[in-house]
Design a protein around this motif. Structure first.
Motif, PDB file in Angstrom:
ATOM      1  N   LEU A  43       0.825  -1.203   0.000  1.00 46.37           N
ATOM      2  CA  LEU A  43       0.000   0.000   0.000  1.00 46.37           C
ATOM      3  C   LEU A  43       0.860   1.254   0.000  1.00 46.37           C
ATOM      4  N   ARG A  44       1.956   1.224   0.747  1.00 49.31           N
ATOM      5  CA  ARG A  44       2.844   2.382   0.793  1.00 49.31           C
ATOM      6  C   ARG A  44       3.504   2.605  -0.577  1.00 49.31           C
ATOM      7  N   LYS A  45       3.910   1.521  -1.233  1.00 47.94           N
ATOM      8  CA  LYS A  45       4.507   1.657  -2.564  1.00 47.94           C
ATOM      9  C   LYS A  45       3.492   2.187  -3.573  1.00 47.94           C
ATOM     10  N   ALA A  46       2.244   1.728  -3.466  1.00 49.84           N
ATOM     11  CA  ALA A  46       1.204   2.219  -4.371  1.00 49.84           C
ATOM     12  C   ALA A  46       0.968   3.711  -4.168  1.00 49.84           C
ATOM     13  N   GLN A  47       1.017   4.169  -2.931  1.00 53.57           N
ATOM     14  CA  GLN A  47       0.855   5.597  -2.658  1.00 53.57           C
ATOM     15  C   GLN A  47       2.001   6.401  -3.255  1.00 53.57           C
ATOM     16  N   LYS A  48       3.215   5.864  -3.152  1.00 53.30           N
ATOM     17  CA  LYS A  48       4.361   6.563  -3.739  1.00 53.30           C
ATOM     18  C   LYS A  48       4.237   6.620  -5.264  1.00 53.30           C
ATOM     19  N   THR A  49       3.728   5.530  -5.878  1.00 58.40           N
ATOM     20  CA  THR A  49       3.562   5.518  -7.334  1.00 58.40           C
ATOM     21  C   THR A  49       2.541   6.561  -7.769  1.00 58.40           C
ATOM     22  N   VAL A  50       1.442   6.648  -7.024  1.00 64.56           N
ATOM     23  CA  VAL A  50       0.423   7.649  -7.346  1.00 64.56           C
ATOM     24  C   VAL A  50       0.982   9.044  -7.186  1.00 64.56           C
ATOM     25  N   ALA A  51       1.864   9.232  -6.205  1.00 63.70           N
ATOM     26  CA  ALA A  51       2.447  10.556  -5.979  1.00 63.70           C
ATOM     27  C   ALA A  51       3.530  10.900  -6.982  1.00 63.70           C
ATOM     28  N   GLY A  52       3.888   9.978  -7.877  1.00 65.01           N
ATOM     29  CA  GLY A  52       4.866  10.258  -8.918  1.00 65.01           C
ATOM     30  C   GLY A  52       6.286   9.991  -8.522  1.00 65.01           C
ATOM     31  N   GLN A  53       6.494   9.262  -7.447  1.00 68.27           N
ATOM     32  CA  GLN A  53       7.854   8.981  -7.026  1.00 68.27           C
ATOM     33  C   GLN A  53       8.385   7.797  -7.814  1.00 68.27           C
ATOM     34  N   ASP A  54       9.699   7.772  -8.011  1.00 69.50           N
ATOM     35  CA  ASP A  54      10.359   6.728  -8.788  1.00 69.50           C
ATOM     36  C   ASP A  54      10.652   5.539  -7.876  1.00 69.50           C
ATOM     37  N   GLU A  55      10.075   4.408  -8.208  1.00 71.61           N
ATOM     38  CA  GLU A  55      10.326   3.220  -7.411  1.00 71.61           C
ATOM     39  C   GLU A  55      11.546   2.461  -7.887  1.00 71.61           C
TER      40      GLU A  55
END
Length: 387
Positions: free
Chosen positions: A137-149
């Motif tokens: 869930l935390r990774k999905a939030q970062k993806t939505v926020a435009g952060q580079d995984e």
């Protein structure tokens, strides 16, 4: 010729001194009394905490004596049986009951202790599963926020090192505490024998210690009421808890839980601790059910059965059988359990309600502490107020 300055000074002293004394009496007159009471309470509860290994067996023996004294008195008056003989029979019977209970539960308890690592592993798996879901869930939030995984991961050396602390096992702790438990149990049984064998000696000494006839009558009335009500309460609660244990054991047997006898006995014992005991019982059932059934949904089935049994007992059976006279303020019961658990640990939690019942009955006869008895009582219904 008198000095006018000295005259005015004497007048001021004559007027101011009584005023200061009056202010001191009004502001601080009750101070020493309340200070002494506060110091006494601090020392009293401190002594209860520090001398728990001695006081706890004494309190337990006194409670059992209150329950068994009517039986001894009945055997003396109706069957002409000497008090020491009745005391020996009752104490030996209590000891044999304890030994029989431990013998019957020894094998199921040993099985649970042996499987404890499996239960802990099942809980850890569920915790890891929840943690992994939170990470996704935390990774999905970062993806939505435009952060580079795809950013490089942190070096392995930066990860915290796992530290394993070796602690004594459950069996080691139980083995180290066994001598003290046996000594306390033996002391309580011997003291219980002397209390029962003495017959009405306590009441005779109580009457002789009072100066006036009215004080003698009130002291006897208080002692008899505490004995009668507390023995009735403990006997009734024991029967209710035994019935709850049977119901819980049968319900868990129907849903396929292992060793339902252990859970029935556990429910019987834990129900002496209001509120907290049911929560602890459901937690233990949930952990073992999780290891046995594998999924959280299936593990909640025995927990729901346990909750249903305790809810029916607490909301319907106990209020109907115990009656309004000994119903307690729920907030006061919770505070009592928490306080005596803080003072005496788990044993204090078991003794919290009987001690509270004794204080409530005692306060109903002593006017200065009558508000305490009113606070400990249950809420008064409108129809009772009209009566």
């Amino acid at each position: 010729m008198q000095n006018p300055t000295n005259e005015s000074s004497d007048d001021k002293t004559t007027i101011v001194a009584p005023a200061i004394g009056l202010v001191n009496n009004q502001m601080f007159g009750s101070g020493p009394r309340w200070a002494i009471v506060g110091i006494f309470l601090i020392l009293f509860f401190g002594a209860l905490y520090l001398a728990a290994s001695f006081i706890l067996p004494v309190v337990i023996a006194l409670l059992f004596a209150l329950v068994l004294s009517p039986i001894v008195r009945f055997l003396r008056r109706r069957l002409k049986i000497w008090e020491p003989i009745s005391a020996v029979v009752l104490v030996v019977g209590a000891l044999l009951t304890l030994l029989l209970g431990f013998y019957m539960l020894s094998d199921p308890i040993s099985n649970i202790v042996r499987d404890a690592p499996r239960y802990a592993s099942a809980v850890n798996e569920q915790v890891d599963s929840v943690r992994s879901r939170l990470d996704r869930l935390r990774k999905a939030q970062k993806t939505v926020a435009g952060q580079d995984e795809t950013a490089p991961a942190a070096p392995a050396s930066d990860k915290p090192q796992e530290v394993v602390v070796q602690t004594p096992g459950l069996i080691d702790n139980a083995a180290s505490a066994l001598p003290q438990i046996m000594a306390s149990t033996g002391f309580a049984l011997v003291f219980l024998f002397f209390l029962l064998a003495s017959g009405d000696l306590f009441y005779q000494k109580l009457v002789k210690s009072m100066s006036t006839l009215s004080d003698k009558k009130r002291a006897l009335r208080i002692a008899h009421d505490i004995e009668r009500e507390l023995s009735r309460y403990l006997f009734t609660i024991t029967m209710i808890n035994a019935g709850l244990g049977i119901a819980v054991g049968m319900a868990l047997w129907l849903v396929g839980m292992p060793t339902p006898l252990i859970f029935g006995a556990l429910a019987t014992l834990l129900n002496y601790i209001p509120y907290i005991g049911a929560i602890v019982g459901m937690g233990i059932v949930g952990v073992i059910g999780l290891a046995e059934f594998g999924t959280l949904g299936n593990a909640l089935v025995p927990v729901a059965c346990y909750l249903a049994c305790t809810t029916i007992e607490g909301q319907f059976v106990t209020p109907m059988i115990v009656g309004r006279r000994l119903e307690m303020n729920p907030a006061a019961v919770f505070l009592s359990v928490a306080f005596w658990g803080w003072i005496w640990g788990v044993t204090g939690m078991f003794l919290a309600v009987p001690l509270m019942v004794s204080v409530k009955i005692f306060a109903s006869y002593i006017e200065p502490i009558a508000p305490l008895g009113e606070f400990l009582s249950a809420e008064t219904r409108p129809d009772e107020e009209e009566e």
